[in-house]
Design an enzyme around this catalytic site. Sequence first.
Site, PDB file in Angstrom:
ATOM      1  N   HIS A  20      -4.963 -11.342  12.876  1.00 43.21           N
ATOM      2  CA  HIS A  20      -6.269 -10.758  13.180  1.00 43.21           C
ATOM      3  C   HIS A  20      -6.154  -9.649  14.233  1.00 43.21           C
ATOM      4  O   HIS A  20      -6.973  -8.734  14.257  1.00 43.21           O
ATOM      5  CB  HIS A  20      -7.228 -11.862  13.653  1.00 43.21           C
ATOM      6  CG  HIS A  20      -8.668 -11.455  13.607  1.00 43.21           C
ATOM      7  ND1 HIS A  20      -9.293 -11.080  12.439  1.00 43.21           N
ATOM      8  CD2 HIS A  20      -9.601 -11.332  14.584  1.00 43.21           C
ATOM      9  CE1 HIS A  20     -10.553 -10.762  12.698  1.00 43.21           C
ATOM     10  NE2 HIS A  20     -10.752 -10.892  14.000  1.00 43.21           N
ATOM     11  N   SER A  73     -13.314  -6.295  13.547  1.00 44.29           N
ATOM     12  CA  SER A  73     -13.772  -7.666  13.359  1.00 44.29           C
ATOM     13  C   SER A  73     -15.313  -7.724  13.276  1.00 44.29           C
ATOM     14  O   SER A  73     -15.882  -7.141  12.367  1.00 44.29           O
ATOM     15  CB  SER A  73     -13.186  -8.534  14.476  1.00 44.29           C
ATOM     16  OG  SER A  73     -13.352  -9.887  14.210  1.00 44.29           O
ATOM     17  N   ASP A  94      -3.879 -12.783   8.472  1.00 47.60           N
ATOM     18  CA  ASP A  94      -5.100 -12.997   9.264  1.00 47.60           C
ATOM     19  C   ASP A  94      -5.740 -14.342   8.881  1.00 47.60           C
ATOM     20  O   ASP A  94      -6.103 -14.562   7.723  1.00 47.60           O
ATOM     21  CB  ASP A  94      -6.071 -11.831   8.995  1.00 47.60           C
ATOM     22  CG  ASP A  94      -7.237 -11.800   9.982  1.00 47.60           C
ATOM     23  OD1 ASP A  94      -7.556 -12.848  10.562  1.00 47.60           O
ATOM     24  OD2 ASP A  94      -7.832 -10.726  10.141  1.00 47.60           O
TER      25      ASP A  94
HETATM   26  C1  MLT Z   1     -17.603 -12.268  12.529  1.00 48.86           C
HETATM   27  O1  MLT Z   1     -18.153 -13.211  13.076  1.00 48.86           O
HETATM   28  O2  MLT Z   1     -18.117 -11.141  12.374  1.00 48.86           O
HETATM   29  C2  MLT Z   1     -16.231 -12.543  11.986  1.00 48.86           C
HETATM   30  O3  MLT Z   1     -16.047 -13.907  11.813  1.00 48.86           O
HETATM   31  C3  MLT Z   1     -15.171 -11.986  12.866  1.00 48.86           C
HETATM   32  C4  MLT Z   1     -15.283 -12.464  14.282  1.00 48.86           C
HETATM   33  O4  MLT Z   1     -16.004 -11.870  15.041  1.00 48.86           O
HETATM   34  O5  MLT Z   1     -14.609 -13.431  14.652  1.00 48.86           O
END
Ligand code: MLT
Length: 202
Positions: A185, A104, A154
């Site tokens: 996710h 992520s 996701d």
């Molecule tokens: C981010 O902020 O890098 C992406 O939206 C994924 C997350 O951290 O939720």
Amino acid sequence: MTSDFVHRFERGQSSRTLLLLHGTGGTEDDMVPLGRRIDQKAALLSPRGKVLENGAPRFFRRLAEGVFDEEDVKRRADELAQFVDHAAVEYGIDLNELVAIGYSNGANIAAAMLLLGLAKFRAAILLRAMPPLSSNDVPQLAGYRVLISVGSTDQIVPASEGQRLGDMLREAGAAVTIETQAAGHRLVLNDVTVAQRWVALQ
Ligand code: MLT
């Protein structure tokens, strides 16, 4: 200088090191079990993101979910690259054998390092990643190998965003493999399985 990032380093039994990059709200401990499952013998280098969003550690600032402060992305990617350089000296890490594994937000900072020509690793596993920068001005990435694992349902990082990142990296010359999981996710067992197989081939 390595103390600049709170981090964890665990020695391994092979020349490979995994650079572990956690998601929003994670710490340097979060990705260690996953790293161990993906490669039992590798050393592990796991920094904690320095940006706090309501107390949750991240690797760069965002303005809203999926909307990034791109100047901060660039600055933080550079800072993390410097940390990796210093850690390599301090711990004797062979950068040719460094594989980044990010989830992520951690996958997005690894993607930023690639897109900015700052990657200290030659291979990366990006779990639930999206393009962190809007510019199409990407350096030559021939010789880099990237596995992107997307979740078909996701809601936070749509699979199409992972595909778009894959296209950007491929156009720049990287060897990109995209795997789609029947998942959202959160990671599922098959993310681990495809990552294990992919790392074993590196
Ligand atoms: C981010 O902020 O890098 C992406 O939206 C994924 C997350 O951290 O939720």
